[in-house]
Scaffold this motif. Structure first.
Motif, PDB file in Angstrom:
ATOM      1  N   CYS A   1       0.840  -1.200   0.000  1.00 47.18           N
ATOM      2  CA  CYS A   1       0.000   0.000   0.000  1.00 47.18           C
ATOM      3  C   CYS A   1       0.870   1.244   0.000  1.00 47.18           C
ATOM      4  CB  CYS A   1      -0.953   0.019   1.189  1.00 47.18           C
ATOM      5  SG  CYS A   1      -2.137   1.381   1.012  1.00 47.18           S
TER       6      CYS A   1
ATOM      7  N   ARG B   1      -0.345   4.198   0.779  1.00 47.81           N
ATOM      8  CA  ARG B   1      -0.917   5.185   1.715  1.00 47.81           C
ATOM      9  C   ARG B   1      -0.449   4.898   3.140  1.00 47.81           C
ATOM     10  NH1 ARG B   1      -4.400   9.074  -0.861  1.00 47.81           N
ATOM     11  NH2 ARG B   1      -5.315   8.048  -2.636  1.00 47.81           N
TER      12      ARG B   1
ATOM     13  N   CYS C   1      -2.611   5.505   6.103  1.00 47.52           N
ATOM     14  CA  CYS C   1      -3.747   5.689   7.008  1.00 47.52           C
ATOM     15  C   CYS C   1      -3.284   5.312   8.426  1.00 47.52           C
ATOM     16  CB  CYS C   1      -4.913   4.808   6.578  1.00 47.52           C
ATOM     17  SG  CYS C   1      -5.351   5.057   4.846  1.00 47.52           S
TER      18      CYS C   1
ATOM     19  N   TYR D   1      -4.576   4.150  11.014  1.00 48.67           N
ATOM     20  CA  TYR D   1      -5.143   3.005  11.735  1.00 48.67           C
ATOM     21  C   TYR D   1      -4.708   1.655  11.173  1.00 48.67           C
ATOM     22  CZ  TYR D   1      -8.248   4.388   7.911  1.00 48.67           C
ATOM     23  OH  TYR D   1      -8.729   4.811   6.707  1.00 48.67           O
ATOM     24  N   CYS D   2      -4.130   1.620   9.977  1.00 48.98           N
ATOM     25  CA  CYS D   2      -4.061   0.357   9.230  1.00 48.98           C
ATOM     26  C   CYS D   2      -2.667  -0.272   9.241  1.00 48.98           C
ATOM     27  CB  CYS D   2      -4.503   0.622   7.794  1.00 48.98           C
ATOM     28  SG  CYS D   2      -4.432  -0.842   6.743  1.00 48.98           S
TER      29      CYS D   2
ATOM     30  N   GLY E   1      -4.337  -3.227  -0.905  1.00 48.56           N
ATOM     31  CA  GLY E   1      -3.881  -1.883  -0.564  1.00 48.56           C
ATOM     32  C   GLY E   1      -3.886  -1.044  -1.835  1.00 48.56           C
TER      33      GLY E   1
HETATM   34 FE1  SF4 Z   1      -3.785   1.346   2.511  1.00 50.52          FE
HETATM   35 FE2  SF4 Z   1      -4.799   0.393   4.728  1.00 50.52          FE
HETATM   36 FE3  SF4 Z   1      -5.255   2.925   4.029  1.00 50.52          FE
HETATM   37 FE4  SF4 Z   1      -6.416   0.918   2.625  1.00 50.52          FE
HETATM   38  S1  SF4 Z   1      -6.793   1.430   4.774  1.00 50.52           S
HETATM   39  S2  SF4 Z   1      -5.382   2.751   1.806  1.00 50.52           S
HETATM   40  S3  SF4 Z   1      -4.793  -0.639   2.761  1.00 50.52           S
HETATM   41  S4  SF4 Z   1      -3.252   2.038   4.540  1.00 50.52           S
END
Ligand code: SF4
Ligand code: SAM
Length: 339
Positions: free
Chosen positions: A63, A65, A67, A69-70, A109
């Motif tokens: 991924c 990104r 985020c 939380y992930c 991701g």
């Molecule tokens: Fe990536 Fe997790 Fe955000 Fe989805 S939630 S974009 S998998 S970091």
């Protein structure tokens, strides 16, 4: 007061924000019981007793990104990354078909390794070889990509809006804008995807007013589906020390979404089953009508590490399906299968 709010919510028309806030602020399970019964009755009247199955295949845990939380976030260097080959993805799709499940969900991701062309040819071969309904959950992409996937045969798209609060969205997503996420959801609706929005319940900084706005947003987007589960803290993220979401608020949101959007598809999420061993049953009793068993090959499933506890339990798909069928029938519901 709660009973008055509930009476108004049971009527038709857009729910009042204050009524939603009052119910979302209640932490007394007994007081909420009439809400849960009303949501179950609305579910039965609007979409019946059938529980729809969707087989999910998580084909890449790369991924780009971050985020907050992930567990798949880009900077989590402790996670071993994988990408399934086209052959492996097709085999997983055949396993979904063999289990008589009509819908495949392809999730990953945000991974630009999968170019528009690669994904279109994958979707085309899955459609041609299995005939399954194809749902995508690949995150934010340009409108042209969504258009191309639709042309290639994709039917549905899941893109949780995560939170309706602009400030909370900003804090949780250092490298994406809420405006773009909402724009993507509008494009998906325009392109006639069956579109899924949704949230995590129990995010740090989320309160009853934010959750009320989430429910109103799901309704105004005319979402065809809403994924609603608890936030579960992952140790390798900046939210590691935050408390988990709780079962009762998740059930309250599910029930309110069912009342606000009677015909919506509402999954009993895996995250709720991780939080509580009877999570699935509890969700099915307050408005949920979808279950999404995991068809990712076990060696990869372990690495799709969004939050802890996801991959505990049996790895045998046949056993998972048997347990699931029994549980659904035990709840007095019927199972949707292909013949
Ligand atoms: Fe990536 Fe997790 Fe955000 Fe989805 S939630 S974009 S998998 S970091
Ligand atoms: N990358 C795509 C996206 O973000 O839309 C699809 C995959 S993403 C892993 C799917 C969902 O996982 C997200 O929408 C988010 O709500 C959920 N998720 C991620 N981390 C979570 C956590 N710690 N607790 C609960 N749900 C989580």
């Amino acid at each position: 007061k709660i009973t008055d709010c509930l009476e108004r919510l049971k009527g038709s028309g857009l729910p009042q924000r204050d009524d939603l806030i009052a119910l979302l602020s209640c932490a007394d399970e007994k007081e909420l019981k009439p809400l849960f019964l009303a949501a179950d009755a609305r579910r039965k009247a609007a979409v019946g007793d059938v529980v729809h199955l969707r087989g999910i295949v998580e084909f890449s845990n790369y991924c780009e990104r971050n985020c907050l939380y992930c567990g798949l976030r880009r900077v989590n260097r402790q996670l071993k990354r994988y990408r399934m080959s086209n052959r492996e993805i097709l085999e997983a799709a055949f396993a979904v078909k063999a289990a008589k499940i009509p819908t495949l969900v392809l999730q990953s991701g945000e991974d630009s390794f999968y170019t528009t062309e690669k994904l279109c040819s994958l979707i085309q071969s899955i459609k041609a070889e299995t005939g399954l309904v194809v749902t995508l959950s690949l995150g934010e992409r340009p409108r042209n990509d969504y258009h191309a996937f639709r042309e290639a045969g994709a039917d549905r798209y899941l893109l949780k809006h995560e939170t309706a609060s602009p400030s909370l969205y900003g804090r949780l997503h250092p490298d994406s804008r809420q405006e773009n996420r909402l724009q993507c959801l509008k494009w998906l609706k325009e392109l006639r995807y069956e579109t899924g929005a949704g949230i995590m319940v129990g995010l740090p900084g989320q309160d009853a007013a934010v959750l009320a706005d989430d429910i109103l947003l799901i309704s105004s987007l005319k979402a065809d589906m809403a994924g609603i589960g608890p936030f579960l803290p992952h140790p390798q993220t900046p939210l590691a020390a935050c408390p988990s979401g709780m079962v009762l608020p998740v059930l309250t949101v599910l029930a309110l979404v069912r009342l606000a959007c009677p015909t919506i598809n509402l999954p009993a999420t895996t995250a709720l089953s991780v939080l509580h061993p009877e999570g699935r049953k509890k969700a099915l009793a307050v408005g949920a009508n979808v279950v999404m068993p995991d068809f990712t090959p076990p060696a990869y499933r372990r690495l799709y590490d969004l939050y802890p506890g996801r991959t505990a339990g049996s790895e045998d798909t046949e056993l998972i399906m048997e347990t699931l069928k029994k549980e659904i029938i035990c709840c007095g519901r019927t199972l949707q299968v292909t013949t």
